[in-house]
Design a protein around this motif. Structure first.
Motif, short mmCIF file in Angstrom:
data_model
loop_
_atom_site.label_atom_id
_atom_site.label_comp_id
_atom_site.label_asym_id
_atom_site.label_seq_id
_atom_site.Cartn_x
_atom_site.Cartn_y
_atom_site.Cartn_z
N LEU A 1 36.08 24.73 -2.79
CA LEU A 1 36.76 25.25 -1.61
C LEU A 1 35.78 25.88 -0.62
CD1 LEU A 1 40.00 26.82 -3.14
CD2 LEU A 1 39.70 24.60 -2.02
N LEU A 2 34.77 26.58 -1.13
CA LEU A 2 33.78 27.20 -0.24
C LEU A 2 33.02 26.14 0.55
CD1 LEU A 2 32.31 30.09 -2.43
CD2 LEU A 2 33.73 30.31 -0.37
N SER A 3 32.65 25.05 -0.10
CA SER A 3 31.93 24.00 0.61
C SER A 3 32.81 23.35 1.67
CB SER A 3 31.44 22.94 -0.38
OG SER A 3 32.53 22.36 -1.09
N ALA A 4 34.09 23.17 1.36
CA ALA A 4 35.00 22.58 2.35
C ALA A 4 35.20 23.51 3.53
CB ALA A 4 36.34 22.26 1.68
N VAL A 5 35.35 24.80 3.27
CA VAL A 5 35.53 25.76 4.36
C VAL A 5 34.27 25.84 5.22
CG1 VAL A 5 35.85 28.21 4.87
CG2 VAL A 5 37.27 27.11 3.12
N ALA A 6 33.09 25.82 4.57
CA ALA A 6 31.84 25.91 5.32
C ALA A 6 31.65 24.68 6.22
CB ALA A 6 30.67 26.03 4.35
N VAL A 7 31.95 23.50 5.70
CA VAL A 7 31.82 22.29 6.51
C VAL A 7 32.84 22.27 7.63
CG1 VAL A 7 32.03 19.77 6.47
CG2 VAL A 7 30.83 20.96 4.62
N ASN A 8 34.04 22.74 7.36
CA ASN A 8 35.09 22.79 8.38
C ASN A 8 34.71 23.74 9.51
OD1 ASN A 8 37.77 22.09 9.38
ND2 ASN A 8 38.33 24.19 8.83
N ALA A 9 34.06 24.84 9.16
CA ALA A 9 33.65 25.81 10.18
C ALA A 9 32.50 25.30 11.05
CB ALA A 9 33.24 27.13 9.52
N SER A 10 31.72 24.35 10.52
CA SER A 10 30.58 23.83 11.28
C SER A 10 30.96 22.72 12.25
CB SER A 10 29.51 23.29 10.32
OG SER A 10 30.01 22.18 9.59
N ASP A 11 32.21 22.26 12.18
CA ASP A 11 32.72 21.21 13.07
C ASP A 11 31.89 19.93 12.99
OD1 ASP A 11 34.75 22.85 13.98
OD2 ASP A 11 33.49 23.69 15.57
N SER A 12 31.43 19.57 11.79
CA SER A 12 30.63 18.37 11.60
C SER A 12 31.53 17.16 11.43
CB SER A 12 29.72 18.50 10.37
OG SER A 12 28.87 19.63 10.50
N GLU A 13 31.03 16.00 11.86
CA GLU A 13 31.76 14.75 11.67
C GLU A 13 31.48 14.21 10.27
OE1 GLU A 13 33.92 13.29 13.62
OE2 GLU A 13 33.73 14.77 15.23
N ILE A 14 32.54 13.94 9.52
CA ILE A 14 32.38 13.45 8.15
C ILE A 14 33.27 12.23 7.96
CG2 ILE A 14 31.75 15.66 7.13
CD1 ILE A 14 34.62 16.06 6.35
N GLY A 15 32.85 11.38 7.04
CA GLY A 15 33.64 10.20 6.72
C GLY A 15 34.66 10.47 5.64
N SER A 16 35.47 9.49 5.36
CA SER A 16 36.53 9.67 4.37
C SER A 16 35.97 9.86 2.98
CB SER A 16 37.46 8.45 4.39
OG SER A 16 36.73 7.26 4.12
N THR A 17 34.89 9.11 2.64
CA THR A 17 34.30 9.25 1.31
C THR A 17 33.58 10.59 1.17
OG1 THR A 17 33.98 6.86 1.22
CG2 THR A 17 32.74 8.18 -0.35
N LYS A 18 32.96 11.07 2.22
CA LYS A 18 32.22 12.32 2.16
C LYS A 18 33.10 13.51 1.85
CE LYS A 18 28.13 10.69 3.08
NZ LYS A 18 27.06 10.75 2.05
N VAL A 19 34.38 13.44 2.19
CA VAL A 19 35.28 14.55 1.87
C VAL A 19 35.33 14.78 0.37
CG1 VAL A 19 37.67 15.35 1.98
CG2 VAL A 19 36.66 14.19 3.94
N LEU A 20 35.45 13.72 -0.40
CA LEU A 20 35.51 13.86 -1.85
C LEU A 20 34.17 14.27 -2.45
CD1 LEU A 20 37.62 10.67 -2.70
CD2 LEU A 20 38.43 13.00 -2.37
N SER A 21 33.08 13.93 -1.79
CA SER A 21 31.76 14.21 -2.35
C SER A 21 31.44 15.70 -2.40
CB SER A 21 30.67 13.49 -1.55
OG SER A 21 30.57 14.01 -0.23
N PHE A 22 32.16 16.53 -1.66
CA PHE A 22 31.88 17.96 -1.69
C PHE A 22 32.28 18.60 -3.01
CE2 PHE A 22 32.32 17.34 3.01
CZ PHE A 22 30.98 17.55 3.29
N GLY A 23 33.01 17.88 -3.86
CA GLY A 23 33.30 18.40 -5.20
C GLY A 23 32.12 18.29 -6.14
N PHE A 24 31.07 17.57 -5.72
CA PHE A 24 29.91 17.35 -6.59
C PHE A 24 29.24 18.66 -7.01
CE2 PHE A 24 25.24 17.21 -6.36
CZ PHE A 24 24.96 16.47 -7.49
N PHE A 25 29.08 19.59 -6.09
CA PHE A 25 28.31 20.81 -6.37
C PHE A 25 28.98 21.67 -7.46
CE2 PHE A 25 27.73 19.58 -1.91
CZ PHE A 25 26.37 19.34 -1.90
N GLY A 26 30.28 21.83 -7.37
CA GLY A 26 30.98 22.60 -8.39
C GLY A 26 30.97 21.92 -9.74
#
Length: 291
Positions: A75-100
């Motif tokens: 959740l922290l990685s998703a919130v941090a990316v959302n706050a940065s207003d970066s453009e991400i692809g559909s697959t990249k959304v799921l990849s943020f679960g990798f770190f946890g």
């Protein structure tokens, strides 16, 4: 005053009259247990191992910390990316679960080793093998119970994290195969990595030593590759990058640290193969060594 003789049972009187013969108590005097007796089965071993793993505090702490890491870091990685207003692809959304998942795998490794190595440290393994002399059945029951428990928890948590990250980040819709690999595939990979830890624990029979070896297996190849600057070691460096466990785990998310390493479902097949070989060694070691 003379004390009257103590009454004796008939078979005692016969034994005194004929001391050369061996007289046993009458069959009616033998104790018969009311508990029905039957041969132990794998189901009995599974029930025993389930009672063990759910009743010790190490299970609650290791799996509890893993859940916190998966959910919190995801959740922290998703919130941090959302706050940065970066453009991400559909697959990249799921990849943020990798770190946890990568950090949570350390908890699974620890629990896998402790599932069997702790019994050697406390001597409880003697009681276990006395109650169930079939050593292959004992190790099989431990492996099945541990695998199902870690697979269920990891899959549920990765699915929850993926759903929450998709809701937080507007990155489009991932394909069904991407979702399957990021949830069920990751759950199978982490549970199999835990089985590898259990097998190493059975071989080493020492908790601290087996945990140290498994953490080195996870992190050391990637760390060594980062410090191989010599051109003569370029091929070794590339192999370490491609086949290190973080890289394989990232391959399930399509976020591997190496562009030429295993991708798709390949990391899972590699981990299953390595774990199968190590488990065969653990079975052979358990059968051939004394407790």
């Amino acid at each position: 005053m003379t004390t009257p003789p103590t009454p004796q049972a008939p078979y005692q009187q016969q034994a005194q009259q004929h001391p050369q013969q061996n007289w046993a108590p009458a069959p009616t005097d033998l104790y018969t247990s009311p508990i029905p007796q039957r041969r132990a089965t794998l189901a009995d071993a599974l029930a025993s191992e389930w009672t063990k793993i759910r009743s010790v505090r190490s299970t609650m702490w290791t799996l509890g910390i893993m859940i916190v890491l998966l959910l919190g870091i995801g959740l922290l990685s998703a919130v941090a990316v959302n706050a940065s207003d970066s453009e991400i692809g559909s697959t990249k959304v799921l990849s943020f679960g990798f770190f946890g998942v990568l950090l949570g795998s350390i908890c699974v490794i620890t629990l896998g080793v402790m599932t069997i190595a702790t019994e050697y440290g406390t001597g409880m393994i003697r009681t276990t093998l006395t109650a169930c002399p079939s050593r292959a059945r004992v190790l099989s029951a431990k492996a099945i119970v541990f695998f199902l428990l870690t697979f269920t928890i990891t899959t549920v948590m990765t699915t929850l994290v993926a759903v929450l990250q998709t809701a937080i980040l507007d990155g489009g819709t991932a394909s069904g195969d991407d979702w399957l690999r990021a949830t069920v595939g990751v759950g199978l990979y982490i549970a199999t990595l835990g089985l590898l830890s259990l097998a190493v624990g059975a071989l080493i029979r020492h908790s601290a030593g087996a945990i140290t070896i498994m953490i080195a297996v996870v992190l050391l190849p990637l760390v060594l590759a980062m410090f191989m600057f010599s051109q003569s070691l370029a091929d070794v460096q590339q192999a370490l990058f491609e086949y290190s466990i973080p890289s394989q785990l990232g391959g399930l998310y399509d976020a591997s640290v190496s562009t030429s390493g295993p991708s798709g479902w390949e990391p899972l097949w590699i981990m299953i193969g390595v774990t199968a070989v190590t488990m065969i060694g653990a079975f052979a070691s358990l059968e051939s060594r004394d407790v």
